[in-house]
Design an enzyme around this catalytic site. Structure first.
Site, PDB file in Angstrom:
ATOM      1  N   CYS A  43       0.814  -1.226   0.000  1.00 28.09           N
ATOM      2  CA  CYS A  43       0.000   0.000   0.000  1.00 28.09           C
ATOM      3  C   CYS A  43       0.847   1.277   0.000  1.00 28.09           C
ATOM      4  CB  CYS A  43      -0.919   0.019   1.226  1.00 28.09           C
ATOM      5  SG  CYS A  43      -2.160  -1.277   1.159  1.00 28.09           S
ATOM      6  N   HIS A  44       2.032   1.222   0.615  1.00 32.94           N
ATOM      7  CA  HIS A  44       2.817   2.456   0.754  1.00 32.94           C
ATOM      8  C   HIS A  44       3.969   2.553  -0.242  1.00 32.94           C
ATOM      9  CE1 HIS A  44       0.774   3.597   4.515  1.00 32.94           C
ATOM     10  NE2 HIS A  44       0.762   2.301   4.783  1.00 32.94           N
ATOM     11  N   MET A  72      -6.508   1.191   6.929  1.00 34.80           N
ATOM     12  CA  MET A  72      -5.259   0.508   7.306  1.00 34.80           C
ATOM     13  C   MET A  72      -5.554  -0.492   8.428  1.00 34.80           C
ATOM     14  SD  MET A  72      -1.555   1.721   8.420  1.00 34.80           S
ATOM     15  CE  MET A  72      -0.712   0.935   9.787  1.00 34.80           C
ATOM     16  N   HIS A 108      -5.547   0.897  -9.769  1.00 31.16           N
ATOM     17  CA  HIS A 108      -5.398  -0.324  -8.956  1.00 31.16           C
ATOM     18  C   HIS A 108      -6.112  -1.493  -9.634  1.00 31.16           C
ATOM     19  CE1 HIS A 108      -4.281  -2.311  -5.228  1.00 31.16           C
ATOM     20  NE2 HIS A 108      -5.491  -2.838  -5.188  1.00 31.16           N
TER      21      HIS A 108
END
Ligand code: DHE
Length: 558
Positions: free
Chosen positions: A45-46, A93, A332
């Protein structure tokens, strides 16, 4: 300074309103462990370089983003970072500490690690790839026709995520036919155009092909093409069926074309490029979803950080032609409309759905998704009496399931806009997947990353006629029992994740997203009566997540 102290940095933490310098020191062993945890849990994700995508920027230095400023991890300090990593955030998250996936010490380690500069991730060449390439069963030694009497076109490939395996399950008999090893935290499966081969991609970039014609399906070829990957597909255009496979890598950010049967690597193309809007260089422009165009010998490849959709022509495999389409940043996942002419892909951190016309090779719309962080999986197609054909997505960050009109000719007033918002009951998002089948009257939606235990452990049934939630189905408690760690700590299974239909659309399968400690079941529901008709339990079925039916995957049916 001791040689063992690899990384030291002076950072500020707020204490009673006063910033106090905190020195971060990590030993080689701690750094190695933190690197691994970061790769396994956070990089998806990061980003490897921590510049953010679905999750925010988490580098030590302050970031003046285009839309908002993001504090650096040094400014946040250890205490705030521990809190975020342990408890998670309402934006989706996960609470890594709360869920038991990281210990308190590991949470603290990560809070410190994030305040240090990111380490340079490795590169990979064709020679590196070739060293990992194995053809376990040469093509001429493979079956000439199906060796099994089972209905292999109704097999399900099930990702056993945390044990890095894949279960092949007979959808007629609900029997596990084989369990094969795969890459680390295997992510998705896709099928060849004829359904015979199932392709898997691990988060460690290991690709493999499983031959379903064998009596006991097994891996016939494998290769590790990169260090971090999420997508794989095959060539499906007429004349090229099954000729090539393609892997989309997160790191090194690249597209790798492989021989479809042997997985011999043929071509590597870097996706590091310039952001479509500000034309800034982005080293970590990762490949997100890939689909095979049915109109042309092309893959539609979504490059996340630069916001470009690449139409990649594989007909001259070593000299590919690429048309770069400007779309939106942070592309995505996505899926086809019901005609398979339009591909709808979520630019999740921009709350936008981009629509690409695969026939004309152009962007036709950028649609505000009407919620926070759209996450369609492949989406769900419905021919609505009121709105005409629509494609449906849910959101991770809000409880909106939205229907977008996809028929510019027949229903021009509804095309490329949100025509209906369906609210999931209760607060917050947490939806990851929606799914339907043309023969089923319902759409199914999960919510495994909603922080509320009740909302997380049930799934939601939407009527295709009314486009309203008509039922919520809780997972029976007996399948959600917490597992115990060696030191006696109880770890709860997450609620149901992902859906897949059987070949004729009469059953919908979901799975309890457990942890490595204990097996969790796959639940098979009658897709019309919504009754639980079979529970598939097997000691080998551990952390079942994605489920892929051969007929539906090869035909892009959803
Ligand atoms: Fe996925 C699809 C990336 C976490 C299960 N996921 C995709 C796709 C991408 C992606 C780019 C589209 C592939 C395609 O169509 O070619 N996924 C990522 C991540 O970057 C992310 C957010 C974080 C990470 O570290 O990997 C991530 N994904 C997960 C999970 O934790 C899930 C829920 C469980 C698991 O097994 O990993 C998960 N992702 C899936 C599934 C699909 C998917 C089941 C395919 C949906 C389908 O129906 O085709």
């Amino acid at each position: 300074m001791s040689k063992k102290l690899l990384s030291v940095v002076a950072v500020s933490v707020m204490f009673s309103g006063v910033a106090i310098a905190e020195e971060i020191k990590l030993s080689d062993a701690e750094m190695k462990k933190a690197n691994q945890i970061y790769f396994d849990r956070c990089a998806g994700c990061h980003g490897m370089l921590r510049k953010g995508a679905l999750g925010p920027w988490i580098r030590p230095e302050h970031h003046k983003g285009k839309k908002k400023e993001v504090p650096g991890t040094k400014e946040l300090g250890t205490e705030a970072l521990v809190n975020i990593i342990y408890n998670g955030t309402p934006g989706g998250m996960p609470g890594w500490g709360k869920s038991g996936e990281l210990t308190k010490d590991e949470v603290e380690l990560m809070a410190k690690y994030l305040q240090l500069p990111p380490v340079a991730p490795p590169e990979k060449s064709m020679a590196d790839m070739k060293k990992t390439w194995k053809v376990e069963v040469p093509v001429d030694k493979r079956p000439k026709k199906p060796e099994t009497d089972r209905n292999w076109k109704n097999y399900f490939g099930v990702v056993l995520r945390d044990v890095g395996k894949i279960a092949i399950i007979d959808g007629d008999k609900k029997e596990v036919v084989s369990v094969v090893p795969s890459g680390f935290a295997t992510h998705i499966l896709r099928s060849s155009a004829d359904g015979r081969y199932m392709y898997a991609i691990g988060r460690d970039g290991k690709a493999e092909v499983i031959d379903l014609w064998m009596k006991k399906p097994q891996v016939v070829s494998e290769i590790r093409v990169c260090n971090d990957a999420r997508s794989i597909d095959t060539s499906k255009y007429k004349g090229y069926e099954g000729k090539y496979a393609v892997v989309g890598c997160y790191w090194p950010p690249s597209i790798v074309t492989l021989d479809g049967k042997t997985l011999e690597p043929l071509k590597i193309v870097s996706t590091a490029s310039y952001t479509y809007d500000t034309e800034e260089f982005h080293r970590e422009a990762r490949v997100a979803s890939i689909v095979a165009n049915h109109y042309k010998p092309q893959w539609i490849i979504n490059v996340k950080e630069t916001g470009q959709v690449w139409l990649y022509d594989y007909s001259d495999v070593n000299n590919p032609t690429i048309k770069m389409i400007e779309a939106e940043r942070f592309l995505h996942d996505g899926g086809w409309d019901s005609t398979k002419r339009y591909f709808l892909v979520a630019a999740n951190a921009r709350n936008t759905i981009c629509v690409v016309d695969a026939k004309e090779g152009k962007l036709v719309a950028k649609i505000p998704s009407g919620g926070t962080k759209p996450h369609p999986g492949r989406g769900a197609n419905v021919n609505s009496k009121k709105y005409g054909p629509v494609w449906i997505t849910g959101h991770i960050g809000s409880n909106d399931i939205v229907a977008i009109g996809t028929d510019p000719k027949g229903h021009p007033d509804n095309a490329w806009k949100v025509v209906k918002k369906i609210k999931l009951p209760g607060k917050g998002g947490g939806n990851l997947f929606v799914k339907t089948h043309p023969k089923c009257k319902y759409i199914f939606a999960d919510r495994p990353v909603n922080p509320d235990r009740k909302l997380q452990t049930q799934f939601y049934v939407i009527d295709k006629n009314t486009l309203e939630v008509v039922k919520t189905i809780p997972i029976p408690e007996e399948y959600l029992k917490p597992a115990k760690t060696k030191d006696g700590k109880e770890v709860k299974a997450r609620g149901p994740v992902h859906f897949e239909f059987n070949a004729d659309g009469t059953e919908v399968w979901t799975s309890v997203w457990g942890n490595k400690l204990e097996p969790t079941p796959i639940l098979v529901y009658d897709a019309n009566t919504l009754k639980l008709k079979k529970v598939i339990k097997d000691p080998r079925i551990i952390t079942p997540t994605g489920k892929f039916n051969v007929t539906n995957t090869m035909g892009d049916i959803y």
